[in-house]
Design a protein around this motif. Structure first.
Motif, mmCIF file in Angstrom:
data_model
loop_
_atom_site.group_PDB
_atom_site.id
_atom_site.type_symbol
_atom_site.label_atom_id
_atom_site.label_comp_id
_atom_site.label_asym_id
_atom_site.label_seq_id
_atom_site.Cartn_x
_atom_site.Cartn_y
_atom_site.Cartn_z
ATOM 1 N N ILE A 13 8.765 -1.829 5.821
ATOM 2 C CA ILE A 13 9.178 -1.897 4.415
ATOM 3 C C ILE A 13 9.606 -3.310 4.053
ATOM 4 O O ILE A 13 9.285 -3.828 2.984
ATOM 5 N N LYS A 14 10.326 -3.940 4.950
ATOM 6 C CA LYS A 14 10.868 -5.266 4.657
ATOM 7 C C LYS A 14 9.804 -6.351 4.678
ATOM 8 O O LYS A 14 9.842 -7.285 3.866
ATOM 9 N N LYS A 15 8.843 -6.236 5.570
ATOM 10 C CA LYS A 15 7.931 -7.353 5.788
ATOM 11 C C LYS A 15 6.472 -7.077 5.425
ATOM 12 O O LYS A 15 5.719 -8.011 5.169
ATOM 13 N N ILE A 16 6.049 -5.829 5.439
ATOM 14 C CA ILE A 16 4.607 -5.550 5.369
ATOM 15 C C ILE A 16 4.208 -4.750 4.129
ATOM 16 O O ILE A 16 3.239 -5.086 3.453
ATOM 17 N N LEU A 17 4.945 -3.703 3.819
ATOM 18 C CA LEU A 17 4.522 -2.788 2.769
ATOM 19 C C LEU A 17 4.700 -3.344 1.362
ATOM 20 O O LEU A 17 4.269 -2.719 0.386
ATOM 21 N N ARG A 18 5.297 -4.507 1.219
ATOM 22 C CA ARG A 18 5.441 -5.125 -0.101
ATOM 23 C C ARG A 18 4.126 -5.732 -0.579
ATOM 24 O O ARG A 18 3.980 -6.043 -1.759
ATOM 25 N N SER A 19 3.191 -5.895 0.322
ATOM 26 C CA SER A 19 1.886 -6.424 -0.054
ATOM 27 C C SER A 19 1.049 -5.330 -0.699
ATOM 28 O O SER A 19 0.977 -4.208 -0.196
ATOM 29 N N LYS A 20 0.414 -5.645 -1.822
ATOM 30 C CA LYS A 20 -0.390 -4.644 -2.534
ATOM 31 C C LYS A 20 -1.502 -4.101 -1.653
ATOM 32 O O LYS A 20 -1.912 -2.940 -1.778
ATOM 33 N N ASN A 22 -1.277 -3.207 1.239
ATOM 34 C CA ASN A 22 -0.746 -2.173 2.127
ATOM 35 C C ASN A 22 -0.044 -1.046 1.371
ATOM 36 O O ASN A 22 0.663 -0.243 1.983
ATOM 37 N N PHE A 23 -0.222 -0.988 0.058
ATOM 38 C CA PHE A 23 0.403 0.076 -0.728
ATOM 39 C C PHE A 23 -0.015 1.462 -0.238
ATOM 40 O O PHE A 23 0.732 2.424 -0.366
ATOM 41 N N GLY A 24 -1.217 1.565 0.319
ATOM 42 C CA GLY A 24 -1.736 2.869 0.738
ATOM 43 C C GLY A 24 -0.858 3.568 1.755
ATOM 44 O O GLY A 24 -0.809 4.804 1.800
ATOM 45 N N ILE A 25 -0.150 2.794 2.584
ATOM 46 C CA ILE A 25 0.710 3.398 3.599
ATOM 47 C C ILE A 25 1.886 4.105 2.942
ATOM 48 O O ILE A 25 2.157 5.284 3.204
ATOM 49 N N LEU A 26 2.580 3.398 2.049
ATOM 50 C CA LEU A 26 3.719 3.996 1.358
ATOM 51 C C LEU A 26 3.259 5.099 0.413
ATOM 52 O O LEU A 26 3.935 6.130 0.278
ATOM 53 N N GLU A 27 2.118 4.904 -0.230
ATOM 54 C CA GLU A 27 1.569 5.952 -1.094
ATOM 55 C C GLU A 27 1.297 7.228 -0.307
ATOM 56 O O GLU A 27 1.562 8.337 -0.786
ATOM 57 N N GLY A 28 0.776 7.071 0.902
ATOM 58 C CA GLY A 28 0.499 8.236 1.739
ATOM 59 C C GLY A 28 1.766 8.992 2.085
ATOM 60 O O GLY A 28 1.814 10.219 1.991
ATOM 61 N N PHE A 29 2.802 8.265 2.480
ATOM 62 C CA PHE A 29 4.067 8.895 2.827
ATOM 63 C C PHE A 29 4.653 9.647 1.631
ATOM 64 O O PHE A 29 5.031 10.826 1.743
ATOM 65 N N LEU A 30 4.716 8.996 0.474
ATOM 66 C CA LEU A 30 5.292 9.636 -0.709
ATOM 67 C C LEU A 30 4.446 10.817 -1.173
ATOM 68 O O LEU A 30 4.976 11.839 -1.625
ATOM 69 N N SER A 31 3.138 10.694 -1.064
ATOM 70 C CA SER A 31 2.257 11.791 -1.468
ATOM 71 C C SER A 31 2.471 13.023 -0.611
ATOM 72 O O SER A 31 2.505 14.164 -1.107
ATOM 73 N N GLU A 32 2.614 12.826 0.702
ATOM 74 C CA GLU A 32 2.861 13.957 1.594
ATOM 75 C C GLU A 32 4.240 14.571 1.341
ATOM 76 O O GLU A 32 4.405 15.793 1.369
ATOM 77 N N LEU A 33 5.224 13.727 1.078
ATOM 78 C CA LEU A 33 6.586 14.212 0.874
ATOM 79 C C LEU A 33 6.721 14.995 -0.419
ATOM 80 O O LEU A 33 7.401 16.027 -0.471
ATOM 81 N N LEU A 34 6.057 14.529 -1.486
ATOM 82 C CA LEU A 34 6.193 15.164 -2.792
ATOM 83 C C LEU A 34 5.065 16.148 -3.099
ATOM 84 O O LEU A 34 5.042 16.741 -4.177
ATOM 85 N N PHE A 35 4.133 16.296 -2.175
ATOM 86 C CA PHE A 35 3.004 17.222 -2.335
ATOM 87 C C PHE A 35 2.216 16.935 -3.617
ATOM 88 O O PHE A 35 1.800 17.842 -4.338
ATOM 89 N N THR A 36 2.005 15.670 -3.896
ATOM 90 C CA THR A 36 1.205 15.249 -5.050
ATOM 91 C C THR A 36 0.625 13.872 -4.749
ATOM 92 O O THR A 36 1.044 13.207 -3.802
ATOM 93 N N ASP A 37 -0.332 13.462 -5.543
ATOM 94 C CA ASP A 37 -0.995 12.181 -5.302
ATOM 95 C C ASP A 37 -0.206 11.062 -5.971
ATOM 96 O O ASP A 37 -0.112 11.009 -7.200
ATOM 97 N N ILE A 38 0.378 10.179 -5.193
ATOM 98 C CA ILE A 38 1.182 9.071 -5.704
ATOM 99 C C ILE A 38 0.365 7.788 -5.662
ATOM 100 O O ILE A 38 -0.246 7.466 -4.636
ATOM 101 N N GLN A 39 0.370 7.063 -6.772
ATOM 102 C CA GLN A 39 -0.295 5.765 -6.834
ATOM 103 C C GLN A 39 0.721 4.719 -7.277
ATOM 104 O O GLN A 39 1.238 4.776 -8.394
ATOM 105 N N ILE A 40 1.003 3.772 -6.404
ATOM 106 C CA ILE A 40 1.997 2.743 -6.691
ATOM 107 C C ILE A 40 1.375 1.632 -7.529
ATOM 108 O O ILE A 40 0.301 1.118 -7.200
ATOM 109 N N LEU A 41 2.092 1.260 -8.589
ATOM 110 C CA LEU A 41 1.620 0.169 -9.443
ATOM 111 C C LEU A 41 2.221 -1.168 -9.048
ATOM 112 O O LEU A 41 1.537 -2.181 -9.029
ATOM 113 N N GLU A 42 3.510 -1.171 -8.723
ATOM 114 C CA GLU A 42 4.160 -2.447 -8.425
ATOM 115 C C GLU A 42 5.456 -2.256 -7.659
ATOM 116 O O GLU A 42 6.048 -1.169 -7.648
ATOM 117 N N ILE A 43 5.876 -3.335 -7.008
ATOM 118 C CA ILE A 43 7.179 -3.406 -6.365
ATOM 119 C C ILE A 43 8.174 -3.888 -7.408
ATOM 120 O O ILE A 43 7.921 -4.862 -8.123
#
Length: 319
Positions: A13-20, A22-43
């Motif tokens: 989170i601190k060093k890698i996922l802030r890059s656009k 690599n958004f897919g990694i955080l999007e995947g985690f949030l999508s699984e947690l919330l049971f919906t498709d999450i698409q991140i627009l910006e940090i």
């Protein structure tokens, strides 16, 4: 073949996922947690998630906004904090005020979702994922208050709970390392820093490729190793100051004057301060403790209150 350890999620989170990229990694985690498709627009940057060396509260935050204008706070927490629940309430409230423009109507208050990955036991409970929302239930007929059609149109929401902050608490210690579904696969990774070959959860394939320690350059790897050592040190300090102190008691009195007596007499407890130990030697142990308290300047009345005894019982000890 042993599964390779990956970069821990807090460092990612601190060093890698802030890059656009690599958004897919955080999007995947949030999508699984919330049971919906999450698409991140910006940090979204703020004081809470600046990349600085001064990590006073031992946490790593990232704040992002999705395509539906919802704001997510993702926090990884290692140190035990008794007031942690209040802290996440404060954090979500601060996000709301930060992102409501001056003069804007309250209908533009941002939806905030707080996701907390915890490496300690937050409270009493045996589950490993808790979800908190706001609901209004009638005191008399127990029906739930709902949005009117006009309010649904105004807020673009179906439920009152959709307007208020939501909280996810993930207690990794309670997870038994058995991944029964794709969300569990993410929890397994968060706890163990490993991704099994048969895992299919969203984002984990990208995580396995991107968060490979061996792909770090020497400088990055050194910084990461120092970070891990710091976490191990903090964990060791916690074990020595809290856990051992709780189990074995303290040889000297706490600030309020509680002291350990004889080895088999009494031990310091969590709630009352003193738990009567074995019957053998009880009176002698109590007496020694009371004497220590008296030497510290405490009155018989105060000693009786702390030891959960009557004043007459304390007087009897000194006979």
């Amino acid at each position: 073949m042993m599964t390779r350890k990956l970069i821990s999620f807090d460092w990612a989170i601190k060093k890698i996922l802030r890059s656009k990229a690599n958004f897919g990694i955080l999007e995947g985690f949030l999508s699984e947690l919330l049971f919906t498709d999450i698409q991140i627009l910006e940090i979204l940057e703020s004081e809470a998630n600046q990349d600085t060396e001064d990590n006073k509260f031992n946490r790593v935050d990232i704040k992002v906004k999705d395509r539906d204008e919802k704001i997510y706070i993702v926090e990884v927490q290692f140190s035990r904090e008794l007031d942690y629940l209040q802290r996440i309430l404060y954090a979500s409230s601060k996000v709301i005020t930060e992102h409501l423009p001056k003069g804007a109507p309250y209908s533009e208050v941002s939806k905030v979702i707080s996701v907390n990955i915890l490496h300690f036991d937050l409270g009493k409970g045996d589950d490993y994922i808790y979800h908190g929302t706001t609901r209004f239930i009638g005191l008399h007929n127990q029906t739930e208050l709902e949005l009117s059609a006009e309010q649904q149109q105004l807020y673009s929401a179906q439920r009152i709970a959709d307007l208020y902050p939501e909280y996810y608490l993930i207690e990794l210690r309670n997870f038994n390392n058995v991944a029964k579904d794709t969300l569990d696969e993410w929890i397994y990774f968060l706890k163990n820093e490993q991704i099994e070959d048969n895992f299919t959860a969203k984002g984990l394939k990208e995580a396995k490729e991107t968060l490979d320690v061996l792909k770090m350059n020497p400088q990055e790897r050194l910084a990461y190793e120092r970070h891990q050592e710091a976490l191990h040190y903090q964990a060791s300090m916690y074990e020595s100051t809290y856990v051992l102190g709780k189990l074995e008691g303290k040889e000297e009195g706490i600030e309020i004057g509680i002291a350990i007596g004889e080895e088999r007499g009494i031990v310091i407890g969590e709630e009352r301060g003193i738990v009567i130990g074995e019957e053998i030697g009880m009176k002698k142990a109590l007496l020694q403790t009371a004497i220590k308290m008296k030497k510290m300047g405490m009155s018989h009345h105060d000693i009786a209150k702390i030891m959960d005894l009557t004043l007459e019982e304390i007087e009897t000890l000194f006979i």
